[in-house]
Design a protein around this motif. Structure first.
Motif, PDB file in Angstrom:
ATOM      1  N   LEU A   1       0.706  -0.999  -0.395  1.00  7.81           N
ATOM      2  CA  LEU A   1      -0.338  -0.244  -0.149  1.00  7.81           C
ATOM      3  C   LEU A   1       0.978   1.219   0.243  1.00  7.81           C
ATOM      4  O   LEU A   1       0.343   2.294  -0.351  1.00  7.81           O
ATOM      5  CB  LEU A   1      -0.880  -0.367   1.417  1.00  7.81           C
ATOM      6  N   VAL A   2       1.895   1.660   0.733  1.00  7.68           N
ATOM      7  CA  VAL A   2       2.929   2.337   0.625  1.00  7.68           C
ATOM      8  C   VAL A   2       3.241   2.383  -0.481  1.00  7.68           C
ATOM      9  O   VAL A   2       3.321   3.198  -1.070  1.00  7.68           O
ATOM     10  CB  VAL A   2       3.892   2.174   1.772  1.00  7.68           C
ATOM     11  N   PHE A   3       3.442   2.046  -1.299  1.00  9.29           N
ATOM     12  CA  PHE A   3       4.200   1.586  -2.655  1.00  9.29           C
ATOM     13  C   PHE A   3       3.331   1.971  -3.227  1.00  9.29           C
ATOM     14  O   PHE A   3       3.442   2.886  -4.156  1.00  9.29           O
ATOM     15  CB  PHE A   3       4.528   0.478  -2.915  1.00  9.29           C
ATOM     16  N   LEU A   4       1.825   1.534  -3.218  1.00  8.58           N
ATOM     17  CA  LEU A   4       0.581   2.404  -4.562  1.00  8.58           C
ATOM     18  C   LEU A   4       0.621   4.121  -4.005  1.00  8.58           C
ATOM     19  O   LEU A   4       0.849   4.251  -4.491  1.00  8.58           O
ATOM     20  CB  LEU A   4       0.001   1.820  -4.203  1.00  8.58           C
ATOM     21  N   VAL A   5       0.927   4.189  -2.570  1.00  8.24           N
ATOM     22  CA  VAL A   5       0.471   6.081  -2.350  1.00  8.24           C
ATOM     23  C   VAL A   5       1.713   6.876  -2.955  1.00  8.24           C
ATOM     24  O   VAL A   5       1.546   7.127  -3.030  1.00  8.24           O
ATOM     25  CB  VAL A   5       0.303   5.584  -0.728  1.00  8.24           C
ATOM     26  N   VAL A   6       2.662   5.991  -2.332  1.00  4.32           N
ATOM     27  CA  VAL A   6       4.217   7.474  -2.903  1.00  4.32           C
ATOM     28  C   VAL A   6       4.339   7.044  -3.934  1.00  4.32           C
ATOM     29  O   VAL A   6       5.126   8.043  -4.718  1.00  4.32           O
ATOM     30  CB  VAL A   6       5.471   6.302  -1.835  1.00  4.32           C
ATOM     31  N   GLY A   7       4.665   6.512  -4.979  1.00  6.83           N
ATOM     32  CA  GLY A   7       4.645   6.036  -6.078  1.00  6.83           C
ATOM     33  C   GLY A   7       3.883   7.243  -6.905  1.00  6.83           C
ATOM     34  O   GLY A   7       4.725   8.559  -8.070  1.00  6.83           O
ATOM     35  N   PRO A   8       2.381   7.980  -6.993  1.00  6.02           N
ATOM     36  CA  PRO A   8       1.956   8.710  -7.889  1.00  6.02           C
ATOM     37  C   PRO A   8       2.829   9.710  -7.698  1.00  6.02           C
ATOM     38  O   PRO A   8       2.143  11.231  -7.786  1.00  6.02           O
ATOM     39  CB  PRO A   8       0.345   8.712  -8.007  1.00  6.02           C
ATOM     40  N   ALA A   9       3.287  10.222  -5.940  1.00  5.01           N
ATOM     41  CA  ALA A   9       3.043  11.540  -5.107  1.00  5.01           C
ATOM     42  C   ALA A   9       4.474  11.888  -5.671  1.00  5.01           C
ATOM     43  O   ALA A   9       4.837  12.864  -5.735  1.00  5.01           O
ATOM     44  CB  ALA A   9       2.687  10.829  -4.236  1.00  5.01           C
ATOM     45  N   VAL A  10       5.487  10.462  -5.291  1.00  2.00           N
ATOM     46  CA  VAL A  10       7.024  11.508  -6.059  1.00  2.00           C
ATOM     47  C   VAL A  10       7.356  10.209  -6.334  1.00  2.00           C
ATOM     48  O   VAL A  10       7.611   9.334  -5.558  1.00  2.00           O
ATOM     49  CB  VAL A  10       7.513  11.893  -4.510  1.00  2.00           C
ATOM     50  N   ASP A  11       7.864   9.904  -7.537  1.00  2.75           N
ATOM     51  CA  ASP A  11       9.019   9.827  -8.015  1.00  2.75           C
ATOM     52  C   ASP A  11      10.189  10.149  -9.355  1.00  2.75           C
ATOM     53  O   ASP A  11       9.909  11.773  -8.638  1.00  2.75           O
ATOM     54  CB  ASP A  11       8.561   9.118  -9.157  1.00  2.75           C
ATOM     55  N   VAL A  12      11.168   9.656  -9.862  1.00  2.00           N
ATOM     56  CA  VAL A  12      12.146  10.355 -10.339  1.00  2.00           C
ATOM     57  C   VAL A  12      11.260  10.831 -11.286  1.00  2.00           C
ATOM     58  O   VAL A  12      12.042  12.180 -11.646  1.00  2.00           O
ATOM     59  CB  VAL A  12      12.848   9.707 -10.730  1.00  2.00           C
ATOM     60  N   LYS A  13      10.836  10.948 -12.378  1.00  2.00           N
ATOM     61  CA  LYS A  13      10.145  11.102 -13.624  1.00  2.00           C
ATOM     62  C   LYS A  13       9.169  12.874 -12.865  1.00  2.00           C
ATOM     63  O   LYS A  13       9.540  13.440 -13.222  1.00  2.00           O
ATOM     64  CB  LYS A  13       9.445  10.184 -14.388  1.00  2.00           C
ATOM     65  N   LEU A  14       8.809  12.423 -11.736  1.00  2.00           N
ATOM     66  CA  LEU A  14       8.203  13.243 -11.647  1.00  2.00           C
ATOM     67  C   LEU A  14       8.553  14.788 -11.144  1.00  2.00           C
ATOM     68  O   LEU A  14       8.246  16.127 -11.276  1.00  2.00           O
ATOM     69  CB  LEU A  14       7.241  13.440 -10.894  1.00  2.00           C
ATOM     70  N   ILE A  15      10.041  14.390 -10.137  1.00  2.00           N
ATOM     71  CA  ILE A  15      10.234  15.166  -9.667  1.00  2.00           C
ATOM     72  C   ILE A  15      11.222  15.566 -10.687  1.00  2.00           C
ATOM     73  O   ILE A  15      11.406  17.382 -10.694  1.00  2.00           O
ATOM     74  CB  ILE A  15      11.806  14.166  -8.692  1.00  2.00           C
ATOM     75  N   ALA A  16      11.528  15.026 -11.624  1.00  2.00           N
ATOM     76  CA  ALA A  16      12.295  16.266 -12.632  1.00  2.00           C
ATOM     77  C   ALA A  16      11.608  17.095 -13.532  1.00  2.00           C
ATOM     78  O   ALA A  16      11.520  17.843 -14.108  1.00  2.00           O
ATOM     79  CB  ALA A  16      12.686  15.192 -13.873  1.00  2.00           C
ATOM     80  N   LEU A  17      10.408  16.421 -13.366  1.00  2.00           N
ATOM     81  CA  LEU A  17       8.946  17.484 -14.251  1.00  2.00           C
ATOM     82  C   LEU A  17       8.767  18.970 -13.438  1.00  2.00           C
ATOM     83  O   LEU A  17       8.791  19.188 -13.855  1.00  2.00           O
ATOM     84  CB  LEU A  17       7.707  16.685 -14.845  1.00  2.00           C
ATOM     85  N   GLN A  18       8.783  18.324 -12.088  1.00  2.00           N
ATOM     86  CA  GLN A  18       8.383  19.351 -11.043  1.00  2.00           C
ATOM     87  C   GLN A  18       9.535  20.809 -11.174  1.00  2.00           C
ATOM     88  O   GLN A  18       9.255  21.916 -11.224  1.00  2.00           O
ATOM     89  CB  GLN A  18       8.424  19.016  -9.699  1.00  2.00           C
ATOM     90  N   ALA A  19      10.531  19.665 -11.761  1.00  2.00           N
ATOM     91  CA  ALA A  19      11.986  21.091 -11.330  1.00  2.00           C
ATOM     92  C   ALA A  19      11.822  21.412 -12.589  1.00  2.00           C
ATOM     93  O   ALA A  19      11.782  23.210 -12.839  1.00  2.00           O
ATOM     94  CB  ALA A  19      13.407  19.964 -11.374  1.00  2.00           C
ATOM     95  N   GLY A  20      11.675  20.803 -13.899  1.00  2.00           N
ATOM     96  CA  GLY A  20      11.328  21.474 -14.418  1.00  2.00           C
ATOM     97  C   GLY A  20      10.591  22.868 -15.029  1.00  2.00           C
ATOM     98  O   GLY A  20      10.843  24.151 -15.555  1.00  2.00           O
ATOM     99  N   THR A  21       9.414  22.409 -14.415  1.00  2.00           N
ATOM    100  CA  THR A  21       7.962  23.100 -14.709  1.00  2.00           C
ATOM    101  C   THR A  21       7.831  24.858 -13.566  1.00  2.00           C
ATOM    102  O   THR A  21       7.380  25.720 -13.513  1.00  2.00           O
ATOM    103  CB  THR A  21       6.995  22.181 -14.661  1.00  2.00           C
ATOM    104  N   PHE A  22       8.709  24.071 -12.015  1.00  2.00           N
ATOM    105  CA  PHE A  22       8.263  24.922 -11.097  1.00  2.00           C
ATOM    106  C   PHE A  22       9.475  25.277 -10.508  1.00  2.00           C
ATOM    107  O   PHE A  22       9.527  26.326  -9.692  1.00  2.00           O
ATOM    108  CB  PHE A  22       7.520  24.482 -10.267  1.00  2.00           C
ATOM    109  N   GLY A  23      11.124  24.782 -11.315  1.00  2.00           N
ATOM    110  CA  GLY A  23      12.194  25.341 -10.737  1.00  2.00           C
ATOM    111  C   GLY A  23      12.629  24.392  -9.968  1.00  2.00           C
ATOM    112  O   GLY A  23      11.964  22.936  -8.881  1.00  2.00           O
ATOM    113  N   ARG A  24      14.063  24.387  -9.241  1.00  2.00           N
ATOM    114  CA  ARG A  24      14.424  23.761  -8.543  1.00  2.00           C
ATOM    115  C   ARG A  24      14.437  23.685  -7.113  1.00  2.00           C
ATOM    116  O   ARG A  24      14.102  22.981  -6.278  1.00  2.00           O
ATOM    117  CB  ARG A  24      16.060  23.429  -9.339  1.00  2.00           C
TER     118      ARG A  24
END
Length: 343
Positions: free
Chosen positions: A290-313
């Motif tokens: 369950l932790v795997f299923l809740v954490v994955g959509p909230a924060v992962d490496v591709k999402l971090i990259a997208l957030q850094a590019g969209t909202f800044g590092r």
């Protein structure tokens, strides 16, 4: 006209417009790389015929292929918001108080089937339309985790455990709402890149379909590069994480929770497919999965990259770690309440 020192009047010469300089953008680079890959396909197959590289290439292609349709879906919605939804309409729909608007935005994620890649450009567009950052971020976290597609996929993956669907819904929605409220209290506007907060006018005479097409094209080119970066990171980490690690976690609950939370960040699975991966790990108790299923959509490496590019590092460096901690805690709370604890 201009007057010289001697008093003579001379006609001012019209300035010639400077020719636009052609610049190489990420789109041209991507097209060149794809063209080279097609031309050198045979040579690349011979050079990269290594098991680890083959596995990494498969993971990279899988991440990009899974995420790209939803990324396109997200930028189309982003373009539609920019072109056809006035900022005044959004402000009328949402409650005036940010604290009340945050859970409303979280529940609104039910109406948008998509993955985390789709929610990033939509969240930025909401901010540019005058929506409070805390509200947009709550939507960003909720949309990929509580929509009907994800919940149905979870039910299909866990046919004998209907509680997993409710536990995932509650854990993900709680994560989105808590992060929205935390941003309301502790977040600062200077942590978000200025381009993501630049307000859009309700209309400047530009045809709406032109605004829609230009906005979607811009967001797709910008976000696509960071999706590729996240896919490369996920592929590299998938190759480096040993598969035998999971087999030894069956009887160690705390370690299993930590490892599954980190794997959710590393594997960067699409939220529509991660439930089947979690279901296949039958040696683990339900709570780590369950932790795997809740954490994955909230924060992962591709999402971090997208957030850094969209909202800044600066934003990603603060938001991602906080989301990770909150998501783990919310998953544990929902698991104890719905699943009965450590099963």
């Amino acid at each position: 006209m201009k007057v010289t020192i001697t008093g003579e009047i001379r006609a001012a010469r019209p300035r010639r417009p400077r020719p636009r300089r052609w610049r190489i953008t990420s789109l041209e680079v991507l097209c060149a790389v794809l063209l080279l890959a097609l031309v050198l396909q045979g040579w690349l197959v011979r050079v990269l015929d290594v098991p680890g590289l083959r596995t990494g290439a498969t993971v990279f292609v899988a991440v990009c292929v899974q995420a790209m349709p939803f990324l396109v879906f997200g930028v189309l919605i982003s373009g539609a918001i920019a072109a056809f939804v006035p900022a005044s309409a959004l402000r009328r729909v949402l409650p005036g108080r940010t604290a009340l608007a945050v859970p409303v935005a979280g529940i609104a994620g039910v109406a948008l089937p998509g993955c985390e890649c789709a929610s990033v450009p939509v969240a930025r567009r909401l901010m540019q339309q005058g929506v409070a950052p805390a509200v947009a971020l709550a939507f960003l976290l909720a949309a990929p985790a509580v929509n009907p597609v994800v919940l149905v996929a979870t039910a299909v993956a866990f046919p004998g455990e209907p509680g997993m669907v409710l536990a995932r819904f509650l854990g993900s929605l709680l994560t989105a709402v808590v992060m929205g409220w935390l941003w309301t209290r502790l977040g600062r506007a200077e942590w978000i890149a200025e381009r993501a907060l630049r307000r859009l006018p309700d209309g400047d005479g530009t045809p709406r379909w032109l605004v829609f097409a230009e906005t979607a094209r811009h967001d797709l080119v910008e976000a696509g590069g960071f999706l590729v970066l996240g896919g490369l990171t996920s592929a590299a980490l998938n190759v480096l994480v040993p598969g035998e690690l999971l087999a030894s976690l069956g009887g160690q609950l705390v370690l299993g929770v930590l490892v599954m939370a980190l794997l959710a960040v590393v594997l960067a699975l699409c939220s529509e497919a991660d439930a089947f991966v979690a279901a296949s790990l039958s040696a683990l108790p339900l709570l780590p999965r369950l932790v795997f299923l809740v954490v994955g959509p909230a924060v992962d490496v591709k999402l971090i990259a997208l957030q850094a590019g969209t909202f800044g590092r600066a934003f990603a460096a603060r938001f991602a770690p906080a989301t990770f901690v909150v998501a783990v805690c919310c998953a544990l709370v929902s698991g104890v309440l719905v699943l009965g604890g450590v099963r």
